[in-house]
Enzyme design. Sequence first.
Site, PDB file in Angstrom:
ATOM      1  N   ARG A 109       0.792  -1.221   0.000  1.00 56.60           N
ATOM      2  CA  ARG A 109       0.000   0.000   0.000  1.00 56.60           C
ATOM      3  C   ARG A 109       0.832   1.282   0.000  1.00 56.60           C
ATOM      4  NH1 ARG A 109      -2.708  -3.984   1.682  1.00 56.60           N
ATOM      5  NH2 ARG A 109      -0.720  -4.493   2.635  1.00 56.60           N
ATOM      6  N   THR A 110       1.775   1.363   0.915  1.00 57.15           N
ATOM      7  CA  THR A 110       2.502   2.627   1.071  1.00 57.15           C
ATOM      8  C   THR A 110       3.307   2.923  -0.186  1.00 57.15           C
ATOM      9  OG1 THR A 110       2.631   2.097   3.412  1.00 57.15           O
ATOM     10  CG2 THR A 110       3.987   3.920   2.645  1.00 57.15           C
ATOM     11  N   LYS A 136      26.305  -4.401  -0.249  1.00 55.73           N
ATOM     12  CA  LYS A 136      27.777  -4.308  -0.139  1.00 55.73           C
ATOM     13  C   LYS A 136      28.191  -3.628   1.156  1.00 55.73           C
ATOM     14  CE  LYS A 136      27.886  -3.491  -5.113  1.00 55.73           C
ATOM     15  NZ  LYS A 136      27.985  -2.375  -6.061  1.00 55.73           N
ATOM     16  N   ARG A 158      11.221   3.596   4.066  1.00 56.81           N
ATOM     17  CA  ARG A 158      10.779   2.564   5.030  1.00 56.81           C
ATOM     18  C   ARG A 158      11.992   1.728   5.396  1.00 56.81           C
ATOM     19  NH1 ARG A 158       5.582  -1.282   4.698  1.00 56.81           N
ATOM     20  NH2 ARG A 158       4.676   0.738   5.240  1.00 56.81           N
ATOM     21  N   HIS A 198       4.556   5.791  11.606  1.00 58.48           N
ATOM     22  CA  HIS A 198       4.138   5.687  10.193  1.00 58.48           C
ATOM     23  C   HIS A 198       3.168   6.851   9.935  1.00 58.48           C
ATOM     24  CE1 HIS A 198       3.176   4.159   6.350  1.00 58.48           C
ATOM     25  NE2 HIS A 198       2.786   2.935   6.642  1.00 58.48           N
TER      26      HIS A 198
HETATM   27  N1   CP Z   1      -0.513  -0.003   5.778  1.00 59.14           N
HETATM   28  C1   CP Z   1       0.721  -0.270   5.307  1.00 59.14           C
HETATM   29  O1   CP Z   1       1.727   0.322   5.705  1.00 59.14           O
HETATM   30  O2   CP Z   1       0.741  -1.252   4.337  1.00 59.14           O
HETATM   31  P1   CP Z   1       2.038  -1.715   3.553  1.00 59.14           P
HETATM   32  O3   CP Z   1       2.938  -2.412   4.548  1.00 59.14           O
HETATM   33  O4   CP Z   1       1.530  -2.661   2.481  1.00 59.14           O
HETATM   34  O5   CP Z   1       2.718  -0.505   2.980  1.00 59.14           O
END
Ligand code: CP
Length: 304
Positions: A53-54, A82, A103, A131
């Site tokens: 999603r993100t 590396k 991320r 998040h």
């Molecule tokens: N909600 C969310 O962060 O989903 P993903 O891990 O798929 O990005």
Amino acid sequence: MRQDHLITATQLSRADIEAVLDRARTIDESRSAFTQRYSGSVLALCFFEPSTRTKMSFETAAKRLGADTIDMGSIESSSVKKGESLADTARVIEGYADAIVLRHPSEGSAKMASEFVDVPVINAGDGAGQHPSQTLLDLYTIRERHGLDDLTIGIMGDLKYGRTVHSLSAALTNFDVRQHFISPESLRLPRSVRFDLHEAGAQVREHTDLEAVLSELDVLYVTRIQRERFPDENEYRTVAGEYRIDEETLSTARDDLTIMHPLPRVDEIAPTIDETDHARYFEQAHNGVPVRMALLDILLGGED
Ligand code: CP
């Protein structure tokens, strides 16, 4: 925004949140007006952990604004393999992109990366930390249905490792919201998060039993047990499957209860709930596009 980077929901004031949500509403109503606004801009998607999603909604948001995206491919095929440090990786990528979406499995990684670059860094999840862009789309989804004041919300599941919970609970302190946290004892909110909520004057109660509070809730925010964060698989097994929402569970829920989930789900919500009017988790995921378009518009546009 008061800052160029989006690292944690605690940096967001009520005015910041409303600015993003209002912009997202405008975008949702007239997407064509924003097409090509950032033609020639590049967004770097740096994902050191899996995401559907993100990553895809940031990519869609960038493309709908006319921007291009670049990514690192798999970690296996990048120079991280590396031994390149995150700081060096970020310093290199700032020369390729106008903003970085990051991320990473380590808590604090987005903040650290932001200290090495001048382009905006958006924390797309730092371990069990925060998040914040997820929180903005969560708030957008809640606001569309209930508004954001005089609200009772239950947040259930893995409150210890769930970064979406840490961000959402912090952002909700900007509004008149009663927060109920439902989890096994071993997955309570971390002490530091509870302390911050207390300091912010949040109206908070904790429970181990959903039944105790379900009938009061406007919103139930369900989360997955974050198996990948448990240091011990046996510890995970003792809590896996402990909370599951099905039609029987909801017998005392209000008719207008909204059920949300940041997804992915494993078995926390029975598929039979998907067809009910309670289920808003797919709509919530779709809201990631206009909300992330709004966020990029504000950050790339250099607005306060
Ligand atoms: N909600 C969310 O962060 O989903 P993903 O891990 O798929 O990005």
